[in-house]
Motif scaffolding. Sequence first.
Motif, PDB file in Angstrom:
ATOM      1  N   LYS A  97     -34.708 -80.262 -18.362  1.00  0.00           N
ATOM      2  CA  LYS A  97     -36.100 -79.951 -18.679  1.00  0.00           C
ATOM      3  C   LYS A  97     -36.583 -78.751 -17.880  1.00  0.00           C
ATOM      4  N   SER A  98     -36.217 -78.681 -16.614  1.00  0.00           N
ATOM      5  CA  SER A  98     -36.618 -77.543 -15.778  1.00  0.00           C
ATOM      6  C   SER A  98     -36.078 -76.241 -16.340  1.00  0.00           C
ATOM      7  N   ARG A  99     -34.823 -76.245 -16.798  1.00  0.00           N
ATOM      8  CA  ARG A  99     -34.230 -75.028 -17.358  1.00  0.00           C
ATOM      9  C   ARG A  99     -34.912 -74.627 -18.660  1.00  0.00           C
ATOM     10  N   VAL A 100     -35.237 -75.627 -19.483  1.00  0.00           N
ATOM     11  CA  VAL A 100     -35.923 -75.336 -20.747  1.00  0.00           C
ATOM     12  C   VAL A 100     -37.299 -74.737 -20.483  1.00  0.00           C
ATOM     13  N   MET A 101     -38.036 -75.334 -19.554  1.00  0.00           N
ATOM     14  CA  MET A 101     -39.360 -74.830 -19.219  1.00  0.00           C
ATOM     15  C   MET A 101     -39.288 -73.447 -18.572  1.00  0.00           C
ATOM     16  N   ALA A 102     -38.262 -73.230 -17.753  1.00  0.00           N
ATOM     17  CA  ALA A 102     -38.082 -71.918 -17.122  1.00  0.00           C
ATOM     18  C   ALA A 102     -37.839 -70.845 -18.178  1.00  0.00           C
ATOM     19  N   ALA A 103     -37.028 -71.148 -19.195  1.00  0.00           N
ATOM     20  CA  ALA A 103     -36.764 -70.191 -20.268  1.00  0.00           C
ATOM     21  C   ALA A 103     -38.034 -69.889 -21.053  1.00  0.00           C
ATOM     22  N   ARG A 131     -44.668 -64.108  -7.644  1.00  0.00           N
ATOM     23  CA  ARG A 131     -43.390 -63.435  -7.369  1.00  0.00           C
ATOM     24  C   ARG A 131     -42.588 -63.265  -8.659  1.00  0.00           C
ATOM     25  N   LEU A 132     -42.592 -64.275  -9.521  1.00  0.00           N
ATOM     26  CA  LEU A 132     -41.865 -64.179 -10.792  1.00  0.00           C
ATOM     27  C   LEU A 132     -42.461 -63.090 -11.683  1.00  0.00           C
ATOM     28  N   VAL A 133     -43.769 -62.934 -11.610  1.00  0.00           N
ATOM     29  CA  VAL A 133     -44.438 -61.880 -12.393  1.00  0.00           C
ATOM     30  C   VAL A 133     -44.100 -60.509 -11.818  1.00  0.00           C
ATOM     31  N   MET A 134     -44.161 -60.369 -10.499  1.00  0.00           N
ATOM     32  CA  MET A 134     -43.875 -59.097  -9.842  1.00  0.00           C
ATOM     33  C   MET A 134     -42.457 -58.625 -10.127  1.00  0.00           C
ATOM     34  N   ALA A 135     -41.532 -59.564 -10.269  1.00  0.00           N
ATOM     35  CA  ALA A 135     -40.140 -59.206 -10.555  1.00  0.00           C
ATOM     36  C   ALA A 135     -40.028 -58.493 -11.898  1.00  0.00           C
ATOM     37  N   ARG A 136     -41.022 -58.713 -12.769  1.00  0.00           N
ATOM     38  CA  ARG A 136     -41.044 -58.052 -14.081  1.00  0.00           C
ATOM     39  C   ARG A 136     -41.919 -56.806 -14.071  1.00  0.00           C
ATOM     40  N   ALA A 164     -38.262 -71.299 -10.276  1.00  0.00           N
ATOM     41  CA  ALA A 164     -37.808 -70.044  -9.677  1.00  0.00           C
ATOM     42  C   ALA A 164     -36.286 -69.939  -9.622  1.00  0.00           C
ATOM     43  N   GLN A 165     -35.615 -71.081  -9.552  1.00  0.00           N
ATOM     44  CA  GLN A 165     -34.152 -71.058  -9.485  1.00  0.00           C
ATOM     45  C   GLN A 165     -33.504 -70.718 -10.823  1.00  0.00           C
ATOM     46  N   TYR A 166     -34.295 -70.770 -11.904  1.00  0.00           N
ATOM     47  CA  TYR A 166     -33.753 -70.483 -13.240  1.00  0.00           C
ATOM     48  C   TYR A 166     -34.388 -69.254 -13.886  1.00  0.00           C
ATOM     49  N   ILE A 167     -35.275 -68.569 -13.153  1.00  0.00           N
ATOM     50  CA  ILE A 167     -35.958 -67.396 -13.698  1.00  0.00           C
ATOM     51  C   ILE A 167     -35.607 -66.174 -12.859  1.00  0.00           C
ATOM     52  N   GLU A 176     -43.268 -77.734  -5.590  1.00  0.00           N
ATOM     53  CA  GLU A 176     -41.903 -78.188  -5.865  1.00  0.00           C
ATOM     54  C   GLU A 176     -41.482 -77.795  -7.282  1.00  0.00           C
ATOM     55  N   ILE A 177     -42.384 -77.962  -8.245  1.00  0.00           N
ATOM     56  CA  ILE A 177     -42.080 -77.592  -9.626  1.00  0.00           C
ATOM     57  C   ILE A 177     -41.788 -76.104  -9.728  1.00  0.00           C
TER      58      ILE A 177
END
Length: 453
Positions: free
Chosen positions: A122-128, A161-166, A273-276, A267-268
């Motif tokens: 589920k975490s990987r699906v949500m990360a995608a 941070r995930l946004v800044m990476a883009r 972050a580990q999959y994005i 935590e979520i």
Amino acid sequence: MLGAVDNKLREWAKPTGGLIQLYERGKYVFVFEDRFLPGYIAEKFGVLDRVRETTGPGGANPTISIGIGRGEDSYEDALELARQALEMALGRGGDQAAVKQGTNFEFFGGKSKAVERRTKVKSRVMAAALSDLLDEAANVIIMGHKQADFDAVGASVGVARLVMARKKPVNIIINRTATPAIGLIEHIEMLPEYEGVFVDPIVGLDRITSGTLLIICDTHNPDYIESKEIFEAAEKVVVIDHHRRMAKSIENTAMTYHEPYASSTSEIVCELAQYIEGGAAMRKREAEALLAGIVLDTNTFFFKTSFRTFEAAGFLRKLGADTIEVKKLFQIDQGSYRCRTELVSATKLIERALAVAVWEGELMPDMGVIAAQAADEMLGLDGVEASFVLYQSDGEVNISARSLGKLNVQIIMESLGGGGHLTNAGAQVSGELSAVQEQLIEVARRHLHEVQK
């Protein structure tokens, strides 16, 4: 064990003469006349307790969740309400019944600790899904709840941070005069890339466009968000939260990642972050912000932790998070320390199991943190099962509630318009401090007596 549960469910359903049918492993549909529902409500769905008393292999105790729809003209519409009610019951941690009529919910049960049911799939699906939404956005606005705490701010920083990476423009909405996490914000603003990232709601509203993605962290209730104006102006919204579902929630989102089994929203975000792309490039201070969010909501890994919580903490340590620096973020000045000590000293015990403290003095700048810490300390008093700290600010009474698990403070706080988790909850109530205190004690006593039966 499934056979024993099946027998209890059929015994429970038999007096109605209704139809109960197993249609998938562990899933039933039950159709009965509405005239029997008041009886189920009067006994507070005692079948929940009877199923929980069943003992399976290894001493495990099963739980069930029930969703009921009523008041509709067709079976199809009633079934849809039942489906929504069941989803709500599961989103609140399970082991409870939810009855939905129209737009209104009633809840029964929810006495046991939520059992971990999430998966990394589920975490990987949500990360995608989140990754795609970030790629499509022209800019991103992030905000948490009112009086944003360490978890709301930490999760927001992790998403930023995930946004800044883009290389997309990003802002975090914050009311600096109300947040108890101002020290954490200043800690993050030491990073040059965060210059101008934290803005107040007025500035943030001006940055909303048709291409803006709004990400709301650490709440799913529209009444609690930092800025309703920004929420109403945004065309595309993402919600990431760990609190148990409330009857009122944000709907029609582009994505909702609601995980009540997680210790914290931080935590979520760690898992996402580990999959994005960009998650592994998190700065040391950003990792410390996320770790601070986890530390706050677990009371330093004491409450609501799972192996996933420690995996997230391990991930942040690998990124350089310093536990000493995190501890420093929770330091308070001498005046605040004195306030916390006086609160604990002034604790009143109600039937030995309930500890209540009220602050009527001058408010400290970090009063929210002080109240939460005092409530945590009060659980150390002999015989206390739940603690409550009250103080008045801006015309509202703020309540921090904590429990060792026997009493569900989420249910108690929901009776006052708040919410949270079984062991960690809160509320903001309009009214006089003394009147709210009396109301709280009455509700808490009633819940205590129900549990003691």
